[in-house]
Design a protein around this motif. Structure first.
Motif, PDB file in Angstrom:
ATOM      1  N   ILE A 165       0.836  -1.203   0.000  1.00  0.00           N
ATOM      2  CA  ILE A 165       0.000   0.000   0.000  1.00  0.00           C
ATOM      3  C   ILE A 165       0.872   1.254   0.000  1.00  0.00           C
ATOM      4  CG2 ILE A 165      -1.692   1.303   1.351  1.00  0.00           C
ATOM      5  CD1 ILE A 165      -2.803  -1.418   2.303  1.00  0.00           C
ATOM      6  N   GLU A 180      -5.284   4.958   0.974  1.00  0.00           N
ATOM      7  CA  GLU A 180      -4.442   4.272   1.963  1.00  0.00           C
ATOM      8  C   GLU A 180      -5.178   4.102   3.288  1.00  0.00           C
ATOM      9  OE1 GLU A 180      -1.183   6.435   3.533  1.00  0.00           O
ATOM     10  OE2 GLU A 180      -0.112   4.623   4.156  1.00  0.00           O
ATOM     11  N   SER A 183      -7.875   1.496   2.902  1.00  0.00           N
ATOM     12  CA  SER A 183      -7.328   0.151   2.719  1.00  0.00           C
ATOM     13  C   SER A 183      -6.773  -0.414   4.021  1.00  0.00           C
ATOM     14  CB  SER A 183      -6.234   0.170   1.652  1.00  0.00           C
ATOM     15  OG  SER A 183      -6.762   0.555   0.408  1.00  0.00           O
ATOM     16  N   GLU A 186      -9.568  -1.408   6.303  1.00  0.00           N
ATOM     17  CA  GLU A 186     -10.163  -2.664   5.867  1.00  0.00           C
ATOM     18  C   GLU A 186      -9.257  -3.841   6.206  1.00  0.00           C
ATOM     19  OE1 GLU A 186     -13.058  -3.224   4.884  1.00  0.00           O
ATOM     20  OE2 GLU A 186     -12.904  -5.279   4.143  1.00  0.00           O
ATOM     21  N   PHE A 262      -3.607  -8.720  -1.286  1.00  0.00           N
ATOM     22  CA  PHE A 262      -3.901  -7.339  -1.636  1.00  0.00           C
ATOM     23  C   PHE A 262      -4.103  -7.223  -3.142  1.00  0.00           C
ATOM     24  CE2 PHE A 262      -4.156  -2.960  -1.699  1.00  0.00           C
ATOM     25  CZ  PHE A 262      -3.191  -2.373  -2.498  1.00  0.00           C
ATOM     26  N   TYR A 264      -5.551  -4.359  -6.216  1.00  0.00           N
ATOM     27  CA  TYR A 264      -6.022  -3.012  -6.496  1.00  0.00           C
ATOM     28  C   TYR A 264      -6.440  -2.920  -7.956  1.00  0.00           C
ATOM     29  CZ  TYR A 264      -1.431  -2.160  -8.627  1.00  0.00           C
ATOM     30  OH  TYR A 264      -0.315  -2.224  -9.409  1.00  0.00           O
TER      31      TYR A 264
END
Length: 564
Positions: A165, A180, A183, A186, A262, A264
């Protein structure tokens, strides 16, 4: 002073096996529901909550842990506190007088425990109990160690994802501050939930282990006139607890291993570059690791994807998964079908030609490589199309399309580009259909570019050479790095790469799905064989739940294989 004996209060004839100490001092007859070993007090429900407020560090045991109470006896009924005297042969349960009266009046066979217990302590079954407890204790210890490793792995995953991140945030120069924050929040929530699951399992293992050890210790200490009777009762209780522990262990072992990943939206960076115009020297973030995980098939299931209007036999040519976890498949019936998370067909779209392949693109959309079937022999056929479909609220919608000057037999997406295969070449297009370059070509004959896939970082591309039985690996410029062949890879077809970089490729004639290393140079495992009810696999996808979804030739079923 505490009391573990039955008591009769003033003004009441009610008898309790365990009376609440403080209430008893006030001449109030209240049945104890909890016990604090530090205070040596029996507590009722009302006062247990008060006790917890002022003495938070004290461990209080409820009725479920009654064997840890002071004065606990193995010959007492856990429910009524009376002496255990009977055994219900119908339900295989130990009973007190109240149990028989309330719950077992209609049972056909009720035996006296002394009769059943006579000579039982000398039987092999009784003598094997400590060994059985030790064996289960070893399993619990192993399970506990495994869950502790999972706990450490979750913490490592947390650190690695935080690093990802941070790197992404730097790359877009502070544009995604809110991203950020969201994220990380979460991630904290997810890790907290997963750690709680692991901790619950650890606590359960420790609790069950303590219970078993306590019961066996009590059992081995039994002496006196009632030794045989008490030993039999103890054995029955231990056996019941062993069955309960075994079921619990199997339940935990069947669960998938916890882990986090992760992801994105890859369209974010190109979008920001177009807006700002000043973002330079952008480097891709590699999501691969040095660890090699070799998978094997664990559980498989079949799911029919045939619908009422299908005229031809099923032929699942392409599979992909959307961020919404729905699955999209390309069927030879000139249809693209949308499946829910249980792999049921919930919608479909008909195309003018055969959808030979498809891939997910940002925005919950799908790119479909469509080709007239007879144009294999006629490369000049004008029907070479890439269709863009969107998925909204469980429905497929045609959005746009563009034509190509070559056949469209495969398609993959990576970083705002579509890579379209034509059977002997791989072309790079923009999302809106502008041809940028021919990336790779092999005119040696046959299906030299049958299907393709890309590594998560875009540093390697893979194509299956169907007729020459090869997996070709190239760099992002189309330079061939390796060619892989294996006796178990005959006429390679579908190929996919997991988010962590694991490569899976179908052998359509060898009836196999192989796991190949990231460099495309060696086989790591034959994950699926013909013996696993796989016949002519032509498409494959690694989904979010570590399942392999396999599409087959001339079949209306998809095969879903749980990997471990």
């Amino acid at each position: 002073m505490t009391s573990a004996d039955s008591s009769i209060s003033k003004g009441s004839d009610q008898i309790h096996d365990y009376s609440y100490s403080k209430c008893e001092e006030d001449d109030v007859n209240t049945e104890a529901q909890h016990f604090c070993p530090k205070c040596e007090h029996y507590l009722c429900d009302k006062c247990a909550s008060v006790h917890g407020v002022y003495l938070k560090k004290h461990t209080v045991y409820g009725r479920g842990d009654i064997q840890k109470w002071a004065g606990f006896s193995m010959d007492k009924c856990d429910q009524h506190g009376n002496k255990l005297k009977f055994h219900c042969d119908d339900h295989q349960k130990l009973c007190c007088s109240d149990c028989v009266t309330l719950n077992h009046r209609l049972c056909r066979s009720i035996s006296n425990i002394p009769d059943l217990a006579r000579g039982f302590s000398k039987t092999e079954e009784f003598k094997r109990l400590p060994a059985a407890v030790n064996k289960v204790g070893s399993v619990l210890d192993e399970l506990k160690n495994a869950r502790m490793k999972d706990q450490a792995s979750l913490k490592d995953s947390y650190k690695n994802i935080i690093a990802e991140i941070k790197a992404l945030r730097k790359e877009i120069n502070k544009i995604l501050d809110q991203f950020e924050k969201k994220s990380v929040q979460e991630l904290d929530r997810l890790i907290k939930d997963l750690e709680k699951r692991v901790k619950d399992d650890l606590d359960t293992c420790a609790h069950m282990n303590d219970q078993l050890k306590t019961m066996v210790d009590k059992l081995q200490q039994i002496t006196g006139k009632a030794e045989e009777t008490d030993s039999y009762i103890g054995f029955r209780k231990c056996q019941t607890k062993l069955n309960e522990v075994t079921s619990m262990v199997q339940e935990i072992q069947r669960r998938p291993r916890e882990g986090v990943m992760f992801k994105y939206d890859e369209s974010v960076l190109p979008f920001l570059r177009n807006i700002l115009g000043t973002v330079e020297n952008v480097h891709s973030i590699s999501k691969t690791t040095d660890n090699i995980h070799v998978f094997k098939a664990q559980i498989e299931s079949h799911h029919s994807v045939k619908i009422k209007n299908d005229e031809k036999d099923g032929f699942i040519l392409g599979i992909c998964e959307l961020p919404s976890r729905e699955v999209v498949i390309a069927d030879f019936n000139n249809r693209v079908k949308l499946l829910d998370q249980q792999f049921n067909v919930i919608d479909c779209v008909d195309l003018p030609a055969v959808p030979f392949d498809l891939c997910s693109i940002p925005g919950n959309e799908v790119a479909v490589a469509s080709q007239a079937y007879d144009s294999v022999a006629n490369a000049g056929d004008t029907l070479h199309e890439i269709h863009i479909l969107s998925v909204t609220k469980g429905q497929l919608h045609a959005v746009r399309k563009f034509n190509t000057d070559h056949m469209c037999r495969s398609v993959i997406h990576h970083k705002s580009h579509l890579y379209v295969g034509s059977y002997d070449a791989l072309y790079m297009y923009t999302i809106d259909g502008r041809l940028e370059k021919k990336m790779y070509e092999d005119k040696s004959g046959g299906r030299t570019v049958y299907k393709s896939a890309a590594s998560p970082d875009g540093e390697r591309f893979y194509v299956t050479n169907n007729r020459q039985h090869k997996l070709v690996t190239m760099d992002k410029n189309g330079q061939v790095l390796s060619k892989f062949e294996d006796p178990e890879l005959k006429q390679p077809a579908g190929i996919c790469v997991s988010p962590c970089g694991y490569v899976f490729v179908c052998g359509s004639v060898s009836n196999t799905v192989l796991q190949v290393d990231r460099e495309g140079t060696q086989k790591l495992a034959t994950v699926v064989r013909g013996t696993d009810d796989v016949c002519k696999p032509v498409s494959v996808w690694f989904n979010h739940a570590s399942n392999l979804i396999v599409g087959k030739s001339k079949s209306d079923d998809i095969l879903v294989i749980k990997l471990c």
